[in-house]
Design a protein around this motif. Structure first.
Motif, mmCIF file in Angstrom:
data_model
loop_
_atom_site.group_PDB
_atom_site.id
_atom_site.type_symbol
_atom_site.label_atom_id
_atom_site.label_comp_id
_atom_site.label_asym_id
_atom_site.label_seq_id
_atom_site.Cartn_x
_atom_site.Cartn_y
_atom_site.Cartn_z
ATOM 1 N N MET A 1 9.441 -25.127 -13.083
ATOM 2 C CA MET A 1 8.924 -24.932 -11.726
ATOM 3 C C MET A 1 10.044 -25.250 -10.738
ATOM 4 S SD MET A 1 5.503 -26.540 -9.934
ATOM 5 C CE MET A 1 4.421 -25.784 -11.143
ATOM 6 N N ARG A 2 10.276 -24.321 -9.815
ATOM 7 C CA ARG A 2 11.400 -24.471 -8.885
ATOM 8 C C ARG A 2 10.887 -24.415 -7.444
ATOM 9 N NH1 ARG A 2 14.768 -20.385 -6.751
ATOM 10 N NH2 ARG A 2 13.774 -18.869 -8.149
ATOM 11 N N LEU A 3 11.353 -25.356 -6.637
ATOM 12 C CA LEU A 3 10.979 -25.384 -5.234
ATOM 13 C C LEU A 3 11.802 -24.351 -4.472
ATOM 14 C CD1 LEU A 3 9.485 -26.699 -2.818
ATOM 15 C CD2 LEU A 3 11.402 -28.318 -2.671
ATOM 16 N N LEU A 4 11.116 -23.435 -3.771
ATOM 17 C CA LEU A 4 11.800 -22.439 -2.954
ATOM 18 C C LEU A 4 12.031 -22.966 -1.548
ATOM 19 C CD1 LEU A 4 9.862 -19.212 -4.072
ATOM 20 C CD2 LEU A 4 12.076 -20.052 -4.901
ATOM 21 N N THR A 5 10.971 -23.468 -0.941
ATOM 22 C CA THR A 5 11.074 -24.034 0.406
ATOM 23 C C THR A 5 9.794 -24.791 0.717
ATOM 24 O OG1 THR A 5 11.564 -23.504 2.732
ATOM 25 C CG2 THR A 5 10.067 -22.028 1.556
ATOM 26 N N GLY A 17 9.823 -16.540 -15.719
ATOM 27 C CA GLY A 17 9.331 -16.276 -17.066
ATOM 28 C C GLY A 17 7.927 -16.772 -17.305
ATOM 29 N N PHE A 18 7.116 -16.753 -16.265
ATOM 30 C CA PHE A 18 5.745 -17.258 -16.366
ATOM 31 C C PHE A 18 4.933 -16.413 -17.348
ATOM 32 C CE2 PHE A 18 1.429 -17.992 -14.489
ATOM 33 C CZ PHE A 18 1.396 -19.362 -14.653
ATOM 34 N N CYS A 19 5.150 -15.102 -17.316
ATOM 35 C CA CYS A 19 4.524 -14.173 -18.273
ATOM 36 C C CYS A 19 5.624 -13.312 -18.887
ATOM 37 C CB CYS A 19 3.497 -13.270 -17.586
ATOM 38 S SG CYS A 19 2.112 -14.129 -16.837
ATOM 39 N N CYS A 20 5.480 -12.975 -20.166
ATOM 40 C CA CYS A 20 6.492 -12.147 -20.811
ATOM 41 C C CYS A 20 6.345 -10.698 -20.338
ATOM 42 C CB CYS A 20 6.377 -12.235 -22.326
ATOM 43 S SG CYS A 20 4.896 -11.465 -23.005
ATOM 44 N N ASP A 21 7.456 -9.946 -20.382
ATOM 45 C CA ASP A 21 7.464 -8.568 -19.900
ATOM 46 C C ASP A 21 6.467 -7.698 -20.658
ATOM 47 O OD1 ASP A 21 9.406 -9.431 -18.205
ATOM 48 O OD2 ASP A 21 11.082 -8.483 -19.265
ATOM 49 N N GLN A 61 -6.565 -18.058 -18.208
ATOM 50 C CA GLN A 61 -6.910 -19.484 -18.270
ATOM 51 C C GLN A 61 -5.732 -20.299 -18.790
ATOM 52 O OE1 GLN A 61 -9.546 -20.889 -17.119
ATOM 53 N NE2 GLN A 61 -11.309 -19.502 -17.240
ATOM 54 N N SER A 62 -5.023 -19.757 -19.777
ATOM 55 C CA SER A 62 -3.869 -20.479 -20.334
ATOM 56 C C SER A 62 -2.724 -20.551 -19.331
ATOM 57 C CB SER A 62 -3.402 -19.818 -21.621
ATOM 58 O OG SER A 62 -2.819 -18.551 -21.358
ATOM 59 N N LEU A 63 -2.615 -19.545 -18.451
ATOM 60 C CA LEU A 63 -1.583 -19.584 -17.410
ATOM 61 C C LEU A 63 -1.859 -20.716 -16.412
ATOM 62 C CD1 LEU A 63 -1.101 -15.765 -16.678
ATOM 63 C CD2 LEU A 63 0.361 -17.264 -18.054
ATOM 64 N N VAL A 64 -3.137 -20.887 -16.053
ATOM 65 C CA VAL A 64 -3.499 -21.995 -15.163
ATOM 66 C C VAL A 64 -3.228 -23.330 -15.857
ATOM 67 C CG1 VAL A 64 -5.382 -23.100 -13.894
ATOM 68 C CG2 VAL A 64 -5.216 -20.612 -13.955
ATOM 69 N N ALA A 65 -3.509 -23.393 -17.155
ATOM 70 C CA ALA A 65 -3.232 -24.616 -17.920
ATOM 71 C C ALA A 65 -1.739 -24.930 -17.920
ATOM 72 C CB ALA A 65 -3.750 -24.471 -19.346
ATOM 73 N N LYS A 66 -0.913 -23.881 -17.945
ATOM 74 C CA LYS A 66 0.540 -24.086 -17.909
ATOM 75 C C LYS A 66 0.959 -24.733 -16.586
ATOM 76 C CE LYS A 66 3.057 -20.682 -19.418
ATOM 77 N NZ LYS A 66 3.860 -19.415 -19.496
ATOM 78 N N VAL A 67 0.326 -24.318 -15.501
ATOM 79 C CA VAL A 67 0.625 -24.922 -14.198
ATOM 80 C C VAL A 67 0.127 -26.366 -14.158
ATOM 81 C CG1 VAL A 67 0.217 -24.765 -11.709
ATOM 82 C CG2 VAL A 67 0.575 -22.684 -13.044
ATOM 83 N N ARG A 68 -1.071 -26.593 -14.702
ATOM 84 C CA ARG A 68 -1.601 -27.972 -14.725
ATOM 85 C C ARG A 68 -0.658 -28.919 -15.445
ATOM 86 N NH1 ARG A 68 -6.948 -25.658 -15.669
ATOM 87 N NH2 ARG A 68 -6.638 -25.963 -17.902
ATOM 88 N N ALA A 70 2.463 -28.853 -15.410
ATOM 89 C CA ALA A 70 3.749 -28.973 -14.719
ATOM 90 C C ALA A 70 3.872 -30.243 -13.887
ATOM 91 C CB ALA A 70 3.981 -27.746 -13.837
ATOM 92 N N GLY A 71 2.777 -30.918 -13.627
ATOM 93 C CA GLY A 71 2.870 -32.139 -12.831
ATOM 94 C C GLY A 71 1.505 -32.677 -12.468
ATOM 95 N N LEU A 72 1.490 -33.956 -12.072
ATOM 96 C CA LEU A 72 0.236 -34.641 -11.768
ATOM 97 C C LEU A 72 -0.502 -33.976 -10.617
ATOM 98 C CD1 LEU A 72 -1.515 -37.104 -12.479
ATOM 99 C CD2 LEU A 72 -0.208 -38.404 -10.782
ATOM 100 N N TYR A 73 0.224 -33.404 -9.660
ATOM 101 C CA TYR A 73 -0.404 -32.794 -8.488
ATOM 102 C C TYR A 73 -1.266 -31.594 -8.867
ATOM 103 C CZ TYR A 73 -0.809 -30.566 -3.903
ATOM 104 O OH TYR A 73 -1.293 -29.985 -2.753
ATOM 105 N N TYR A 74 -1.000 -30.998 -10.021
ATOM 106 C CA TYR A 74 -1.696 -29.768 -10.405
ATOM 107 C C TYR A 74 -2.751 -29.985 -11.491
ATOM 108 C CZ TYR A 74 2.679 -28.371 -8.218
ATOM 109 O OH TYR A 74 3.733 -28.267 -7.352
ATOM 110 N N THR A 75 -2.965 -31.216 -11.916
ATOM 111 C CA THR A 75 -3.841 -31.463 -13.055
ATOM 112 C C THR A 75 -5.304 -31.132 -12.785
ATOM 113 O OG1 THR A 75 -4.032 -33.783 -12.365
ATOM 114 C CG2 THR A 75 -2.379 -33.259 -14.040
#
Length: 325
Positions: A1-5, A17-21, A61-68, A70-75
């Protein structure tokens, strides 16, 4: 996860690379076929559950789990709605905010399939993003944004709108053994708040070591300050000063009373000593009436009195907490 701004106090993030091509291209193929269905009233939005009888929904659903993960803020993120949005030549999207707490926007189309259609976030300076296949843009739903019109081609994106589950719902899902371990390291202020949420939480908080010390202090009377001081590393003279008994000067107090916890404990120590005085006076008043009052009734009266004193101590602690926020 990268901060843009950072925009309007919120972070704008990207996950490469959140989802494969291959998966993206498969979704594009199936979604385009669904969009061509003349019975479909909306040529622009396609709920994921309508694609191949919901075959893509578990992956969302698994994509949302991947974000969760990524850090405590997203759990506490929970998928509310998943849909495909399609832009064709000349189409864009007016400025808007999303009706969700958090948005995950995934590019599905290849870069060479369109031109234009940038994602524009509106702030004092603004921020423009060019979508990439498989990359996710993550932001709070309250961030105002728009999409510029496509010069040519066609662009499809996967939109995942998420809500935030209440913290109490997350707590309820924890195993009892883990809940016990957590409350064992909680401070008194946290336990006071926690015990007010439900009967089960009150019972759990009552078994925490923190409360055990308070109960013991209430029973030991004149030694309450010593027990509380040892348990929470709060100097006895600070507690005594809080009770109006003197012992140290103001400059010394300022050195120690910097923690709200120490001040809350001072209130509890006052309650402990008041309880001891009450108990002694109660015993003197009832000494000559023991023949008229049974031991069981007297014990019941003491239990009611003890519960009232504990409630008073917790109430004072919470008042003190509120006053310092």
């Amino acid at each position: 996860m990268r901060l843009l701004t950072r925009l309007s106090g919120s972070e704008l993030l990207a996950m490469e690379g959140f989802c494969c091509d291959t998966w993206c291209e498969n979704v594009v193929r199936v979604a385009n076929a669904a969009f061509e269905d003349t019975s479909q009233p909306d040529h622009r939005h396609m709920p994921v559950e309508l694609l191949q009888s919901g075959a893509f929904l578990p992956h969302c659903q698994s994509l949302v789990a991947k974000v969760r993960a990524a850090g405590l803020y997203y759990t506490n993120l929970q998928l509310q709605r998943a849909f495909i949005i399609r832009y064709q030549q000349g189409e864009g999207h007016a400025s808007h905010v999303d009706p969700a707490a958090f948005t995950i926007n995934v590019g599905l189309s290849q870069a060479g399939a369109y031109e234009g259609g940038e994602l524009l976030f509106e702030d004092d300076v603004g921020y423009v993003i060019q979508h990439q296949q498989g990359r996710a843009i993550l932001h709070e739903g309250k961030l105002r944004h728009s999409a510029t019109p496509l010069a040519w081609g066609e662009r499809l994106n996967l939109i995942l709108w998420c809500d935030r589950v209440s913290g109490f719902a997350l707590w309820s899902a924890l195993p009892t053994a883990l809940q016990t371990r957590i409350t064992a390291v909680c401070g008194l202020v946290t336990l006071c708040r926690f015990s007010a949420t439900s009967h089960a939480c009150r019972m759990l908080a009552g078994r925490a070591p923190c409360w055990a010390v308070v109960r013991h202090a209430l029973l030991t009377g004149p030694h309450a300050i010593r027990h509380l001081s040892l348990a929470w590393q709060c100097p006895e003279d600070v507690l005594q000063l809080a009770m109006g008994r003197g012992g140290v000067v103001a400059s010394q107090v300022a050195e120690f009373v910097t923690d709200l916890r120490a001040q809350v404990l001072a209130e509890l120590s006052v309650a402990a000593h008041a309880a001891d005085v009450f108990r002694q006076s109660k015993n003197k008043r009832t000494a000559i009436k023991l023949d008229l009052v049974g031991d069981a009734e007297l014990a019941a009266a003491h239990r009611v009195s003890a519960r009232s004193r504990m409630a008073l101590a917790v109430g004072k602690a919470l008042e003190l907490l509120t006053a310092h926020q």
